[in-house]
Design a protein around this motif. Structure first.
Motif, PDB file in Angstrom:
ATOM      1  N   ILE A 288       0.828  -1.202   0.000  1.00 17.95           N
ATOM      2  CA  ILE A 288       0.000   0.000   0.000  1.00 17.95           C
ATOM      3  C   ILE A 288       0.866   1.257   0.000  1.00 17.95           C
ATOM      4  O   ILE A 288       0.743   2.113  -0.883  1.00 17.95           O
ATOM      5  CB  ILE A 288      -0.959   0.016   1.221  1.00 17.95           C
ATOM      6  N   ASP A 289       1.736   1.385   0.983  1.00 17.23           N
ATOM      7  CA  ASP A 289       2.567   2.586   1.094  1.00 17.23           C
ATOM      8  C   ASP A 289       3.712   2.597   0.086  1.00 17.23           C
ATOM      9  O   ASP A 289       4.005   3.617  -0.530  1.00 17.23           O
ATOM     10  CB  ASP A 289       3.134   2.720   2.514  1.00 17.23           C
ATOM     11  N   GLY A 290       4.371   1.453  -0.085  1.00 19.32           N
ATOM     12  CA  GLY A 290       5.551   1.401  -0.952  1.00 19.32           C
ATOM     13  C   GLY A 290       5.233   1.328  -2.431  1.00 19.32           C
ATOM     14  O   GLY A 290       5.809   2.061  -3.232  1.00 19.32           O
ATOM     15  N   LEU A 291       4.317   0.424  -2.810  1.00 14.80           N
ATOM     16  CA  LEU A 291       4.020   0.239  -4.233  1.00 14.80           C
ATOM     17  C   LEU A 291       2.802   1.035  -4.691  1.00 14.80           C
ATOM     18  O   LEU A 291       2.539   1.123  -5.883  1.00 14.80           O
ATOM     19  CB  LEU A 291       3.816  -1.250  -4.547  1.00 14.80           C
ATOM     20  N   GLY A 292       2.045   1.590  -3.748  1.00 11.94           N
ATOM     21  CA  GLY A 292       0.920   2.431  -4.118  1.00 11.94           C
ATOM     22  C   GLY A 292      -0.355   1.697  -4.497  1.00 11.94           C
ATOM     23  O   GLY A 292      -1.259   2.281  -5.087  1.00 11.94           O
ATOM     24  N   TRP A 293      -0.457   0.411  -4.153  1.00 10.47           N
ATOM     25  CA  TRP A 293      -1.681  -0.329  -4.430  1.00 10.47           C
ATOM     26  C   TRP A 293      -2.752   0.105  -3.439  1.00 10.47           C
ATOM     27  O   TRP A 293      -2.447   0.654  -2.385  1.00 10.47           O
ATOM     28  CB  TRP A 293      -1.435  -1.826  -4.324  1.00 10.47           C
ATOM     29  N   GLU A 294      -4.004  -0.171  -3.761  1.00  8.51           N
ATOM     30  CA  GLU A 294      -5.110   0.190  -2.890  1.00  8.51           C
ATOM     31  C   GLU A 294      -5.787  -1.063  -2.358  1.00  8.51           C
ATOM     32  O   GLU A 294      -6.033  -2.008  -3.114  1.00  8.51           O
ATOM     33  CB  GLU A 294      -6.133   1.039  -3.645  1.00  8.51           C
TER      34      GLU A 294
ATOM     35  N   ASP B  53       9.163  -9.831  -2.142  1.00  7.33           N
ATOM     36  CA  ASP B  53       8.430  -8.987  -1.194  1.00  7.33           C
ATOM     37  C   ASP B  53       8.896  -9.315   0.225  1.00  7.33           C
ATOM     38  O   ASP B  53       9.788 -10.166   0.407  1.00  7.33           O
ATOM     39  CB  ASP B  53       6.919  -9.126  -1.392  1.00  7.33           C
ATOM     40  N   PRO B  54       8.342  -8.673   1.253  1.00  7.96           N
ATOM     41  CA  PRO B  54       8.836  -8.903   2.620  1.00  7.96           C
ATOM     42  C   PRO B  54       8.758 -10.349   3.109  1.00  7.96           C
ATOM     43  O   PRO B  54       9.493 -10.742   4.004  1.00  7.96           O
ATOM     44  CB  PRO B  54       7.951  -7.995   3.481  1.00  7.96           C
TER      45      PRO B  54
ATOM     46  N   LEU C  76      10.738  -2.094 -10.879  1.00  6.18           N
ATOM     47  CA  LEU C  76      11.790  -2.676 -10.034  1.00  6.18           C
ATOM     48  C   LEU C  76      12.391  -1.615  -9.112  1.00  6.18           C
ATOM     49  O   LEU C  76      12.649  -1.889  -7.934  1.00  6.18           O
ATOM     50  CB  LEU C  76      12.867  -3.344 -10.890  1.00  6.18           C
ATOM     51  N   ASP C  77      12.595  -0.403  -9.623  1.00  5.05           N
ATOM     52  CA  ASP C  77      13.098   0.692  -8.787  1.00  5.05           C
ATOM     53  C   ASP C  77      12.117   1.015  -7.671  1.00  5.05           C
ATOM     54  O   ASP C  77      12.510   1.228  -6.518  1.00  5.05           O
ATOM     55  CB  ASP C  77      13.355   1.950  -9.623  1.00  5.05           C
ATOM     56  N   GLN C  78      10.836   1.054  -7.998  1.00  5.37           N
ATOM     57  CA  GLN C  78       9.812   1.351  -6.998  1.00  5.37           C
ATOM     58  C   GLN C  78       9.781   0.264  -5.921  1.00  5.37           C
ATOM     59  O   GLN C  78       9.687   0.563  -4.733  1.00  5.37           O
ATOM     60  CB  GLN C  78       8.441   1.458  -7.666  1.00  5.37           C
ATOM     61  N   ALA C  79       9.896  -0.984  -6.322  1.00  5.30           N
ATOM     62  CA  ALA C  79       9.893  -2.087  -5.362  1.00  5.30           C
ATOM     63  C   ALA C  79      11.118  -2.004  -4.447  1.00  5.30           C
ATOM     64  O   ALA C  79      10.999  -2.187  -3.233  1.00  5.30           O
ATOM     65  CB  ALA C  79       9.859  -3.428  -6.096  1.00  5.30           C
ATOM     66  N   ARG C  80      12.282  -1.727  -5.014  1.00  2.34           N
ATOM     67  CA  ARG C  80      13.497  -1.576  -4.193  1.00  2.34           C
ATOM     68  C   ARG C  80      13.323  -0.440  -3.195  1.00  2.34           C
ATOM     69  O   ARG C  80      13.662  -0.570  -2.018  1.00  2.34           O
ATOM     70  CB  ARG C  80      14.716  -1.313  -5.076  1.00  2.34           C
ATOM     71  N   ALA C  81      12.768   0.674  -3.645  1.00  3.38           N
ATOM     72  CA  ALA C  81      12.552   1.822  -2.761  1.00  3.38           C
ATOM     73  C   ALA C  81      11.572   1.482  -1.645  1.00  3.38           C
ATOM     74  O   ALA C  81      11.649   2.050  -0.553  1.00  3.38           O
ATOM     75  CB  ALA C  81      12.052   3.023  -3.567  1.00  3.38           C
ATOM     76  N   ALA C  82      10.663   0.552  -1.914  1.00  6.93           N
ATOM     77  CA  ALA C  82       9.681   0.132  -0.909  1.00  6.93           C
ATOM     78  C   ALA C  82      10.250  -0.917   0.041  1.00  6.93           C
ATOM     79  O   ALA C  82       9.582  -1.323   0.981  1.00  6.93           O
ATOM     80  CB  ALA C  82       8.433  -0.416  -1.594  1.00  6.93           C
ATOM     81  N   GLY C  83      11.489  -1.369  -0.221  1.00  4.54           N
ATOM     82  CA  GLY C  83      12.127  -2.333   0.666  1.00  4.54           C
ATOM     83  C   GLY C  83      12.238  -3.738   0.122  1.00  4.54           C
ATOM     84  O   GLY C  83      12.625  -4.661   0.841  1.00  4.54           O
TER      85      GLY C  83
END
Length: 141
Positions: free
Chosen positions: A23-29, A114-115, A86-93
């Motif tokens: 939600i916060d990292g990848l922007g999904w709802e 993912d986590p 991939l950049d967005q996922a890395r930035a999200a952890g």
């Protein structure tokens, strides 16, 4: 039985961390939230469901350890978009599993975890596969 998939359910060790990632990292709802469960719309008629591992095991039985023998794929319309996701996922952890690269079959793909260690393939697959899995491009008015 119709040839379709309605839900993909993944057991996760820490639902709040999973929620923060998607939600916060990848922007999904979120589409549905209940105690121990988070569901995200992943397609027109498809939900990606995350269950707290303890609740998952209580319903379906014990699960093993290690990397699950599956990948989830998110197809995009260009190689550039592969890199952006991939950049967005890395930035999200996300853990980087495999850098994006051009494939012998003509596509471009990379992987992240993912986590909870679930492997996501981010792919540009020109031709038939993308024609099937990507929504139609918006029309300019």
């Amino acid at each position: 039985m119709d040839q379709r998939l309605s839900l993909v359910t993944l057991a996760v060790g820490d639902l709040p961390t999973t929620r923060a990632f998607y939600i916060d990292g990848l922007g999904w709802e979120p589409a549905v939230e209940a105690p121990g469960v988070l569901m995200l719309r992943a397609g027109e008629h498809l939900l990606l469901s995350f269950w707290d591992r303890r609740e998952f095991e209580a319903e379906v039985g014990p699960i093993g350890s290690g990397i699950a023998p599956l990948t989830l794929a998110h197809n995009v319309s260009s190689a550039r978009e592969v890199d952006q996701v991939l950049d967005q996922a890395r930035a999200a952890g996300a853990e980087e599993v495999r850098l994006a690269e051009h494939r012998a079959w003509g596509g471009y793909t990379g992987y992240f975890a993912d986590p909870d260690g679930f492997r996501w393939e981010i792919a540009w697959a020109p031709g038939e596969v993308n024609e099937i899995v990507l929504p139609p491009a918006p029309h300019a008015d």
